[in-house]
Write a protein that holds these residues in place. Structure first.
Motif, PDB file in Angstrom:
ATOM      1  N   GLY A 147       0.808  -1.207   0.000  1.00  0.00           N
ATOM      2  CA  GLY A 147       0.000   0.000   0.000  1.00  0.00           C
ATOM      3  C   GLY A 147       0.845   1.263   0.000  1.00  0.00           C
ATOM      4  O   GLY A 147       2.081   1.223  -0.065  1.00  0.00           O
ATOM      5  N   MET A 148       0.206   2.414   0.103  1.00  0.00           N
ATOM      6  CA  MET A 148       0.851   3.731   0.192  1.00  0.00           C
ATOM      7  C   MET A 148       1.795   3.998  -0.973  1.00  0.00           C
ATOM      8  O   MET A 148       2.850   4.604  -0.830  1.00  0.00           O
ATOM      9  CB  MET A 148       1.612   3.860   1.519  1.00  0.00           C
ATOM     10  CG  MET A 148       0.717   3.714   2.749  1.00  0.00           C
ATOM     11  SD  MET A 148       1.625   3.853   4.299  1.00  0.00           S
ATOM     12  CE  MET A 148       2.076   5.586   4.261  1.00  0.00           C
ATOM     13  N   GLU A 149       1.402   3.557  -2.160  1.00  0.00           N
ATOM     14  CA  GLU A 149       2.237   3.753  -3.343  1.00  0.00           C
ATOM     15  C   GLU A 149       2.447   5.229  -3.651  1.00  0.00           C
ATOM     16  O   GLU A 149       3.472   5.621  -4.225  1.00  0.00           O
ATOM     17  CB  GLU A 149       1.594   3.037  -4.541  1.00  0.00           C
ATOM     18  CG  GLU A 149       2.288   3.265  -5.883  1.00  0.00           C
ATOM     19  CD  GLU A 149       3.710   2.713  -5.942  1.00  0.00           C
ATOM     20  OE1 GLU A 149       4.392   2.971  -6.945  1.00  0.00           O
ATOM     21  OE2 GLU A 149       4.136   2.041  -4.975  1.00  0.00           O
ATOM     22  N   PHE A 150       1.526   6.057  -3.195  1.00  0.00           N
ATOM     23  CA  PHE A 150       1.642   7.496  -3.489  1.00  0.00           C
ATOM     24  C   PHE A 150       2.924   8.100  -2.921  1.00  0.00           C
ATOM     25  O   PHE A 150       3.423   9.093  -3.420  1.00  0.00           O
ATOM     26  CB  PHE A 150       0.421   8.238  -2.931  1.00  0.00           C
ATOM     27  CG  PHE A 150       0.221   8.059  -1.450  1.00  0.00           C
ATOM     28  CD1 PHE A 150       0.900   8.841  -0.530  1.00  0.00           C
ATOM     29  CD2 PHE A 150      -0.673   7.094  -0.979  1.00  0.00           C
ATOM     30  CE1 PHE A 150       0.702   8.676   0.826  1.00  0.00           C
ATOM     31  CE2 PHE A 150      -0.861   6.923   0.381  1.00  0.00           C
ATOM     32  CZ  PHE A 150      -0.175   7.707   1.297  1.00  0.00           C
ATOM     33  N   VAL A 151       3.450   7.497  -1.844  1.00  0.00           N
ATOM     34  CA  VAL A 151       4.665   8.042  -1.227  1.00  0.00           C
ATOM     35  C   VAL A 151       5.858   7.921  -2.163  1.00  0.00           C
ATOM     36  O   VAL A 151       6.816   8.695  -2.086  1.00  0.00           O
ATOM     37  CB  VAL A 151       4.952   7.316   0.112  1.00  0.00           C
ATOM     38  CG1 VAL A 151       6.244   7.840   0.746  1.00  0.00           C
ATOM     39  CG2 VAL A 151       3.790   7.472   1.071  1.00  0.00           C
ATOM     40  N   ASN A 152       5.805   6.967  -3.093  1.00  0.00           N
ATOM     41  CA  ASN A 152       6.949   6.708  -3.961  1.00  0.00           C
ATOM     42  C   ASN A 152       6.978   7.576  -5.211  1.00  0.00           C
ATOM     43  O   ASN A 152       7.854   7.415  -6.057  1.00  0.00           O
ATOM     44  CB  ASN A 152       6.956   5.231  -4.378  1.00  0.00           C
ATOM     45  CG  ASN A 152       7.099   4.301  -3.191  1.00  0.00           C
ATOM     46  OD1 ASN A 152       7.886   4.572  -2.297  1.00  0.00           O
ATOM     47  ND2 ASN A 152       6.333   3.209  -3.182  1.00  0.00           N
ATOM     48  N   GLY A 153       6.035   8.496  -5.310  1.00  0.00           N
ATOM     49  CA  GLY A 153       5.953   9.304  -6.516  1.00  0.00           C
ATOM     50  C   GLY A 153       7.235  10.032  -6.844  1.00  0.00           C
ATOM     51  O   GLY A 153       7.602  10.184  -8.017  1.00  0.00           O
ATOM     52  N   MET A 154       7.948  10.471  -5.824  1.00  0.00           N
ATOM     53  CA  MET A 154       9.141  11.286  -6.078  1.00  0.00           C
ATOM     54  C   MET A 154      10.308  10.491  -6.662  1.00  0.00           C
ATOM     55  O   MET A 154      11.248  11.063  -7.216  1.00  0.00           O
ATOM     56  CB  MET A 154       9.595  11.949  -4.775  1.00  0.00           C
ATOM     57  CG  MET A 154      10.226  10.986  -3.784  1.00  0.00           C
ATOM     58  SD  MET A 154      10.444  11.747  -2.186  1.00  0.00           S
ATOM     59  CE  MET A 154       8.729  11.861  -1.672  1.00  0.00           C
ATOM     60  N   ARG A 155      10.247   9.147  -6.567  1.00  0.00           N
ATOM     61  CA  ARG A 155      11.399   8.377  -7.056  1.00  0.00           C
ATOM     62  C   ARG A 155      11.228   7.931  -8.505  1.00  0.00           C
ATOM     63  O   ARG A 155      12.175   7.434  -9.120  1.00  0.00           O
ATOM     64  CB  ARG A 155      11.646   7.166  -6.158  1.00  0.00           C
ATOM     65  CG  ARG A 155      10.679   6.016  -6.317  1.00  0.00           C
ATOM     66  CD  ARG A 155      10.932   4.935  -5.285  1.00  0.00           C
ATOM     67  NE  ARG A 155      10.135   3.739  -5.523  1.00  0.00           N
ATOM     68  CZ  ARG A 155      10.025   2.740  -4.663  1.00  0.00           C
ATOM     69  NH1 ARG A 155      10.653   2.811  -3.501  1.00  0.00           N
ATOM     70  NH2 ARG A 155       9.298   1.684  -4.947  1.00  0.00           N
ATOM     71  N   TYR A 156      10.024   8.068  -9.013  1.00  0.00           N
ATOM     72  CA  TYR A 156       9.770   7.629 -10.379  1.00  0.00           C
ATOM     73  C   TYR A 156      10.031   8.776 -11.364  1.00  0.00           C
ATOM     74  O   TYR A 156       9.838   9.951 -11.042  1.00  0.00           O
ATOM     75  CB  TYR A 156       8.320   7.168 -10.520  1.00  0.00           C
ATOM     76  CG  TYR A 156       7.953   5.986  -9.649  1.00  0.00           C
ATOM     77  CD1 TYR A 156       8.835   4.923  -9.466  1.00  0.00           C
ATOM     78  CD2 TYR A 156       6.718   5.934  -9.009  1.00  0.00           C
ATOM     79  CE1 TYR A 156       8.500   3.837  -8.670  1.00  0.00           C
ATOM     80  CE2 TYR A 156       6.364   4.850  -8.213  1.00  0.00           C
ATOM     81  CZ  TYR A 156       7.268   3.807  -8.038  1.00  0.00           C
ATOM     82  OH  TYR A 156       6.936   2.742  -7.253  1.00  0.00           O
ATOM     83  N   PRO A 157      10.492   8.431 -12.571  1.00  0.00           N
ATOM     84  CA  PRO A 157      10.682   9.465 -13.594  1.00  0.00           C
ATOM     85  C   PRO A 157       9.365  10.147 -13.937  1.00  0.00           C
ATOM     86  O   PRO A 157       8.298   9.535 -13.776  1.00  0.00           O
ATOM     87  CB  PRO A 157      11.217   8.675 -14.796  1.00  0.00           C
ATOM     88  CG  PRO A 157      11.748   7.392 -14.208  1.00  0.00           C
ATOM     89  CD  PRO A 157      10.880   7.105 -13.019  1.00  0.00           C
TER      90      PRO A 157
END
Length: 490
Positions: A435-445
């Protein structure tokens, strides 16, 4: 046991390890208790064997071989659950909601190659840590201390015989063992053989612990209580007939105090070993005639100030002190490993430090001085496996101090928890939810400057979660996450 059988011995130990039975604390504790029972029930056999091998007295065997080993076993049993437990680590803001820890796990099959000078303690102390860490172990006692090796052959009668076989024999057996694949090799002995062990281990990318030796210096400051210093040095040098890897190998002192040092050591030798050390119960012998001849050859060309008496038929060399020794003398070309103590005159602490730094890094370094400045200078300007001020050898008795060398004097460390860690794989574990995939937004291109600023904040800020602050920090993280969502996912 023939050489042809050795691969099967290692294979059987590996199969036993792969059953997983050594994973449980109950199994490990039972094996440690069995090892303690071996020491207790075979104490007379151990004492008789060491008397034959090294002329050790019964009380000397207790003091230098048994007591420390029993302490290591008791420590391992009492601390095992703590050592085995997952170890929490500091997290960053990005992983604040994850489970992050270090999990110690067994390496697999360990080879322990023991030494002959303290053939019980230096063989079985690593075994304590290896058992505690959950490994299978092939134990190879030194063939040089032959009578003690015969006693150690009885170990499988007490321990799990598949997991902890004992292999006796000489160089051919050791060479055959080194051809096999192990998950760690623990060797105690000389630097020459240490290189052979490391070369063999490299073929299988096997990590090694090498407990070697070298020429451990002993600096005596002019500002010093010479009576006390020489008393402690005399004990440290001549215990076990000088066959101790951390014994003072040579003395550095100013020429003005050399005569006083010689006389104080003379008094101490008489006090400790009487006028006739040869007949004294607590004075040992050189292990064999080969080493006897080697030590006697080292004395050639130097001035004998004390001792020098010898008897090849008994492998006896009296406590011996050499004076006015030069750096290029025979006795300074290799580790003495015998009851011979050279004194090398130096002008002071600076020259002593220069002398030490020009040579291989020693396993131990001893400094005797009232001056904290001198002691701190010796610490800051030299390198050694250990440094002891105003005493000798006693650091070996402290389980919370890692014991090991540096450079030519060895690599790796053991004693207490350090043995457990040395013979474990400290596995890094991070458990994240899906869950909480939204937190990883900054690491994706695409990698924008704004994402980089947030990444720097979340990755570089360390968080040590305490129970009291846990809820508050999680709440703060939730607010931060909400903000991130608005910035990167709108």
């Amino acid at each position: 046991m023939s050489q042809e059988q050795l691969p099967q011995v290692v294979l059987r130990a590996r199969k036993a390890f792969q059953t997983g039975r050594s994973k449980t604390p109950a199994y490990r504790i039972q094996q440690l208790k069995n090892l303690q029972r071996f020491i207790t029930e075979k104490q007379k056999d151990i004492t008789h064997a060491l008397k034959k091998d090294l002329h050790k007295s019964e009380n000397g065997t207790q003091l230098y071989e048994i007591l420390g080993l029993e302490g290591e076993i008791n420590l391992a049993i009492s601390k095992l659950s703590q050592w085995m437990a997952p170890r929490p680590v500091t997290k960053n803001l990005l992983t604040i909601s994850d489970v992050v820890y270090i999990q110690p796990e067994p390496l697999g099959v360990v080879l322990i190659i023991g030494a002959w000078n303290y053939p019980i303690t230096v063989t079985l102390q690593p075994l304590v840590g290896a058992i505690a860490a959950g490994n299978a172990v092939v134990v190879k006692p030194s063939e040089v201390s032959a009578h003690t090796a015969k006693v150690l052959e009885l170990l499988p009668l007490y321990l799990d015989s598949e997991m902890y076989p004992v292999v006796t024999g000489g160089v051919p057996e050791t060479q055959e063992l080194l051809k096999q694949r192990f998950d760690h090799i623990f060797y105690t002995g000389s630097s020459v053989v240490g290189k052979v062990v490391m070369e063999a281990a490299a073929r299988h990318l096997t990590p090694v612990t090498l407990e070697l030796g070298g020429k451990s210096p002993c600096f005596i400051d002019g500002d010093c209580d010479l009576r006390v210093a020489c008393r402690r040095i005399t004990w440290g040098k001549f215990v076990n007939c000088g066959q101790t890897c951390i014994s003072p190998d040579y003395i550095l002192c100013e020429p003005s105090i050399q005569d006083k040092v010689v006389e104080e050591i003379r008094k101490c030798i008489k006090e400790f070993y009487t006028d006739d050390p040869k007949t004294f119960i607590d004075y040992g012998r050189i292990i064999n005639q080969r080493h006897f001849k080697r030590v006697m050859a080292l004395i050639e060309g130097s001035t004998v100030a004390i001792g020098g008496e010898n008897d090849e038929s008994q492998c006896y060399i009296a406590p011996t002190v050499l004076r006015d020794v030069s750096a290029d003398s025979k006795v300074m070309q290799e580790e003495i490993f015998g009851p011979v103590l050279p004194i090398i005159p130096v002008k002071g602490v600076n020259e002593a430090i220069q002398f030490i730094r020009e040579r291989e890094k020693p396993l131990a370094l001893y400094v005797f001085s009232y001056s904290n400045k001198v002691i701190k200078q010796m610490i800051s300007e030299t390198s050694s496996g250990a440094l002891v001020a105003n005493d000798c050898l006693v650091h070996y008795s402290i389980s919370d101090l890692p014991f090991g060398g540096v450079g030519n004097s060895g690599m790796g460390r053991y004693h207490g928890k350090y043995t457990f860690d040395q013979l474990s794989h400290l596995r890094s574990c991070l458990l994240k939810k899906l869950g909480m995939e939204f937190v990883n937004g900054m690491r994706y291109p695409p990698h924008t400057a704004e994402k980089l600023r947030w990444a720097r904040l979340l990755l570089c800020r360390q968080v040590n979660l305490g129970r009291v602050r846990h809820l508050a920090q999680v709440a703060a993280f939730a607010l931060l996450a909400a903000f991130v969502v608005q910035r990167f996912w709108r």
